[in-house]
Scaffold this motif. Structure first.
Motif, short mmCIF file in Angstrom:
data_model
loop_
_atom_site.label_atom_id
_atom_site.label_comp_id
_atom_site.label_asym_id
_atom_site.label_seq_id
_atom_site.Cartn_x
_atom_site.Cartn_y
_atom_site.Cartn_z
N ALA A 170 41.50 66.13 67.22
CA ALA A 170 42.90 65.70 67.36
C ALA A 170 43.55 65.37 66.02
N LYS A 171 44.76 65.92 65.85
CA LYS A 171 45.59 65.62 64.67
C LYS A 171 47.03 65.45 65.13
N ILE A 172 47.76 64.58 64.46
CA ILE A 172 49.16 64.39 64.81
C ILE A 172 49.92 65.71 64.66
N GLY A 173 50.69 66.03 65.67
CA GLY A 173 51.43 67.28 65.69
C GLY A 173 50.77 68.37 66.50
N ASP A 174 49.49 68.22 66.83
CA ASP A 174 48.79 69.23 67.61
C ASP A 174 49.39 69.34 69.02
N ILE A 175 49.43 70.57 69.53
CA ILE A 175 49.86 70.83 70.90
C ILE A 175 48.61 71.05 71.75
N LEU A 176 48.59 70.42 72.90
CA LEU A 176 47.41 70.55 73.76
C LEU A 176 47.79 70.59 75.23
N TYR A 177 46.84 71.10 76.01
CA TYR A 177 46.91 71.02 77.47
C TYR A 177 45.89 69.99 77.91
N PHE A 178 46.26 69.16 78.86
CA PHE A 178 45.32 68.16 79.37
C PHE A 178 45.37 68.13 80.89
N LYS A 179 44.24 67.79 81.47
CA LYS A 179 44.15 67.44 82.89
C LYS A 179 43.32 66.17 82.97
N GLY A 180 43.81 65.20 83.71
CA GLY A 180 43.09 63.94 83.77
C GLY A 180 43.47 63.10 84.97
N ALA A 181 42.87 61.96 85.05
CA ALA A 181 43.06 61.05 86.19
C ALA A 181 43.81 59.80 85.76
N VAL A 182 44.68 59.35 86.65
CA VAL A 182 45.51 58.17 86.40
C VAL A 182 45.42 57.26 87.61
N THR A 183 45.41 55.96 87.36
CA THR A 183 45.48 54.98 88.44
C THR A 183 46.72 54.12 88.27
N ILE A 184 47.48 53.97 89.35
CA ILE A 184 48.68 53.16 89.36
C ILE A 184 48.47 52.00 90.33
#
Length: 205
Positions: A170-184
């Motif tokens: 990871a570096k500032i400015g990098d473009i990425l795709y992510f998939k992950g889990a979130v809890t609300i």
């Protein structure tokens, strides 16, 4: 035929019948059959993370943030997954984003609608992946320890494999795709600074 001979024949016949009715198995085979019944949470989690997450349905991250901002309670109840009577709802989300900040505990990313999310790189815990994905139903397990151990193993995989590779690249400015889990938690909601437990991170070339 005298009585002694009759009793001797009867004893032999009964002995043969008893022998044939008893199924004698080696001790090591009995131990193996019992061990086969033991739930292996590590293998279950590894199979899921290796073979299931690519095709796992996910909500667009920008749409997710917009909807919980507009109508938190109704949206979470309609789209989220939860266990029992908990106020915590879990989701699987995905999107493309640009890294804007790298901290010790998380990496901040900016989505296409100028919305921010934080991808967790420390304190990977909880049941977000297990519950958000719907991969396991508590009613299918003999005890809660087996069910809870799934989350432990999923989080271990993220902590030991997904996060180190992510932090290294990871570096500032990098473009990425992510998939992950979130809890609300609808009883204590903090929409700003929502943290994602990463399951997939792919950097754009």
């Amino acid at each position: 035929m005298n009585k002694v001979l009759k009793y001797s024949i009867l004893v032999v016949v009964l002995g043969l019948a008893l022998y044939n009715s008893v199924n004698i198995e080696p001790l090591d085979q009995i131990k193996k059959s019992k061990s086969d019944l033991v739930f292996n949470a590590a293998s279950y989690a590894t199979d899921f993370m290796s073979n299931k997450i690519e095709t796992l349905p996910a909500i667009n991250a920008s749409n997710f943030l917009g909807n919980i901002s507009d109508d938190l309670e109704n949206y979470t109840k309609q789209k989220g997954k939860k266990l029992g009577i908990s106020d915590e709802y879990s989701f699987i989300i995905e999107g493309e984003a640009r890294i804007t900040e790298i901290e010790e505990e998380y990496v901040t990313v900016l989505l296409e609608e100028n919305q921010e999310l934080r991808i967790s790189t420390e304190f990977i815990f909880g049941n977000a992946i297990r519950d958000g994905s719907g991969m396991a139903n508590i009613d299918d397990y003999q005890n809660t320890m087996d069910f809870n151990s799934i989350s432990v193993e999923l989080n271990n995989i993220v902590r030991e494999t997904v996060v180190p590779s992510f932090k290294k690249k990871a570096k500032i400015g990098d473009i990425l795709y992510f998939k992950g889990a979130v809890t609300i938690d609808i009883a204590d909601t903090q929409i700003n600074g929502i943290k994602v437990i990463p399951m997939i991170i792919k950097f754009s070339d």
